[in-house]
Design a protein around this motif. Structure first.
Motif, PDB file in Angstrom:
ATOM      1  N   UNK A   1     -33.390  22.108 -74.145  1.00  0.00           N
ATOM      2  CA  UNK A   1     -33.162  22.471 -72.752  1.00  0.00           C
ATOM      3  C   UNK A   1     -32.885  21.185 -71.982  1.00  0.00           C
ATOM      4  N   UNK A   2     -31.737  21.149 -71.314  1.00  0.00           N
ATOM      5  CA  UNK A   2     -31.449  19.989 -70.473  1.00  0.00           C
ATOM      6  C   UNK A   2     -32.163  20.217 -69.145  1.00  0.00           C
ATOM      7  N   UNK A   3     -32.876  19.212 -68.661  1.00  0.00           N
ATOM      8  CA  UNK A   3     -33.621  19.406 -67.417  1.00  0.00           C
ATOM      9  C   UNK A   3     -32.695  19.481 -66.211  1.00  0.00           C
ATOM     10  N   UNK A   4     -33.215  20.122 -65.177  1.00  0.00           N
ATOM     11  CA  UNK A   4     -32.469  20.157 -63.915  1.00  0.00           C
ATOM     12  C   UNK A   4     -32.457  18.747 -63.331  1.00  0.00           C
ATOM     13  N   UNK A   5     -31.379  18.428 -62.644  1.00  0.00           N
ATOM     14  CA  UNK A   5     -31.292  17.143 -61.957  1.00  0.00           C
ATOM     15  C   UNK A   5     -31.392  17.435 -60.467  1.00  0.00           C
ATOM     16  N   UNK A   6     -32.428  16.865 -59.862  1.00  0.00           N
ATOM     17  CA  UNK A   6     -32.687  17.095 -58.442  1.00  0.00           C
ATOM     18  C   UNK A   6     -32.515  15.783 -57.706  1.00  0.00           C
ATOM     19  N   UNK A   7     -31.792  15.841 -56.608  1.00  0.00           N
ATOM     20  CA  UNK A   7     -31.520  14.653 -55.809  1.00  0.00           C
ATOM     21  C   UNK A   7     -32.274  14.785 -54.483  1.00  0.00           C
ATOM     22  N   UNK A   8     -32.923  13.702 -54.090  1.00  0.00           N
ATOM     23  CA  UNK A   8     -33.593  13.665 -52.791  1.00  0.00           C
ATOM     24  C   UNK A   8     -32.759  12.798 -51.864  1.00  0.00           C
ATOM     25  N   UNK A   9     -32.377  13.364 -50.729  1.00  0.00           N
ATOM     26  CA  UNK A   9     -31.577  12.651 -49.736  1.00  0.00           C
ATOM     27  C   UNK A   9     -32.450  12.434 -48.503  1.00  0.00           C
ATOM     28  N   UNK A  10     -32.579  11.184 -48.084  1.00  0.00           N
ATOM     29  CA  UNK A  10     -33.351  10.855 -46.891  1.00  0.00           C
ATOM     30  C   UNK A  10     -32.382  10.331 -45.840  1.00  0.00           C
ATOM     31  N   UNK A  11     -32.508  10.868 -44.630  1.00  0.00           N
ATOM     32  CA  UNK A  11     -31.655  10.390 -43.551  1.00  0.00           C
ATOM     33  C   UNK A  11     -32.483  10.213 -42.278  1.00  0.00           C
ATOM     34  N   UNK A  12     -31.992   9.364 -41.421  1.00  0.00           N
ATOM     35  CA  UNK A  12     -32.634   9.107 -40.141  1.00  0.00           C
ATOM     36  C   UNK A  12     -32.004  10.032 -39.094  1.00  0.00           C
ATOM     37  N   UNK A  13     -32.858  10.803 -38.415  1.00  0.00           N
ATOM     38  CA  UNK A  13     -32.402  11.743 -37.398  1.00  0.00           C
ATOM     39  C   UNK A  13     -32.853  11.225 -36.028  1.00  0.00           C
ATOM     40  N   UNK A  14     -31.930  11.215 -35.079  1.00  0.00           N
ATOM     41  CA  UNK A  14     -32.213  10.748 -33.716  1.00  0.00           C
ATOM     42  C   UNK A  14     -33.009  11.821 -32.971  1.00  0.00           C
ATOM     43  N   UNK A  15     -34.229  11.452 -32.557  1.00  0.00           N
ATOM     44  CA  UNK A  15     -35.047  12.384 -31.780  1.00  0.00           C
ATOM     45  C   UNK A  15     -34.854  12.186 -30.276  1.00  0.00           C
ATOM     46  N   UNK A  16     -34.772  10.911 -29.870  1.00  0.00           N
ATOM     47  CA  UNK A  16     -34.624  10.598 -28.451  1.00  0.00           C
ATOM     48  C   UNK A  16     -33.705   9.390 -28.339  1.00  0.00           C
ATOM     49  N   UNK A  17     -32.579   9.538 -27.596  1.00  0.00           N
ATOM     50  CA  UNK A  17     -31.648   8.405 -27.497  1.00  0.00           C
ATOM     51  C   UNK A  17     -32.226   7.288 -26.626  1.00  0.00           C
ATOM     52  N   UNK A  18     -31.660   6.125 -26.788  1.00  0.00           N
ATOM     53  CA  UNK A  18     -32.096   4.988 -25.968  1.00  0.00           C
ATOM     54  C   UNK A  18     -31.613   5.171 -24.526  1.00  0.00           C
ATOM     55  N   UNK A  19     -32.309   4.518 -23.625  1.00  0.00           N
ATOM     56  CA  UNK A  19     -31.904   4.530 -22.210  1.00  0.00           C
ATOM     57  C   UNK A  19     -31.671   3.081 -21.808  1.00  0.00           C
ATOM     58  N   UNK A  20     -30.504   2.843 -21.204  1.00  0.00           N
ATOM     59  CA  UNK A  20     -30.134   1.488 -20.774  1.00  0.00           C
ATOM     60  C   UNK A  20     -30.071   1.429 -19.247  1.00  0.00           C
ATOM     61  N   UNK A  21     -30.388   0.268 -18.733  1.00  0.00           N
ATOM     62  CA  UNK A  21     -30.311   0.032 -17.296  1.00  0.00           C
ATOM     63  C   UNK A  21     -28.884  -0.297 -16.896  1.00  0.00           C
TER      64      UNK A  21
END
Length: 176
Positions: A55-75
């Motif tokens: 039996x060939x095992x399943x190949x599982x890929x983990x993808x990690x990404x950065x998600x913007x929760x709150x944008x920066x505020x500039x003066x």
């Protein structure tokens, strides 16, 4: 001067008369050897044709990404008043499903003490096997088989015929 060059000239001339010795096929992948298992009987039968299943095992890929929760505020001058806030999110996906397969293998009657010792020697020469040459298909030998075959696309402790041919422990079928 002519006397010292004559043997070299004759050797070169005669070497062209020798029949070409076919080279063993360069196996870069064992994936093409795999046949999806659809029943309990091997894909083909015949004298000297043996199959192994795994039996060939399943190949599982983990993808990690950065998600913007709150944008920066500039003066008004462009200075950062509040930095952006990011969160890491990981997701897994199946790249290849697990599957039952058949592949050609050395026949059980060929797996003699001498054959397995030769296999161990070949694996040892390549740095996969570190044990004694016992001639036994013990766990250490099976682990070395898996380590040799895995980069070639067959994650199995059962020796494939193509891997045995690549190691030089089974005869290679030449195609003309």
């Amino acid at each position: 001067m002519y006397h010292s060059a004559l043997p070299l000239i004759l050797a070169l001339a005669l070497s062209g008369c020798q029949p070409a010795v076919p080279a063993a096929p360069a196996i870069t992948s064992l994936k093409k050897e795999l046949v999806t298992k659809t029943g309990n009987t091997p894909p083909s039968k015949g004298k000297g044709i043996c199959w192994a299943e795994d039996v060939t095992p399943a190949i599982i890929e983990t993808v990690t990404e950065q998600v913007l929760l709150r944008p920066e505020i500039r003066g008004p001058d462009g200075a950062i008043l509040r930095a952006a806030v990011f969160q890491s999110e990981a997701a897994q996906r199946i790249v290849q499903d697990r599957r039952a397969v058949w592949f050609r293998a050395p026949c059980p009657e060929d797996l003699t003490l001498d054959y397995v010792a030769t296999l161990q020697r070949a694996l040892k020469a390549r740095g996969y096997y570190r044990g004694d040459l016992t001639g036994q298909l013990d766990p250490q030998t099976r682990r070395a088989i898996r380590q040799f075959q895995d980069p070639l696309g067959l994650d199995s402790e059962r020796l494939s015929l193509a891997a045995a041919q690549r190691l030089g422990v089974s005869a290679t079928e030449f195609k003309r």
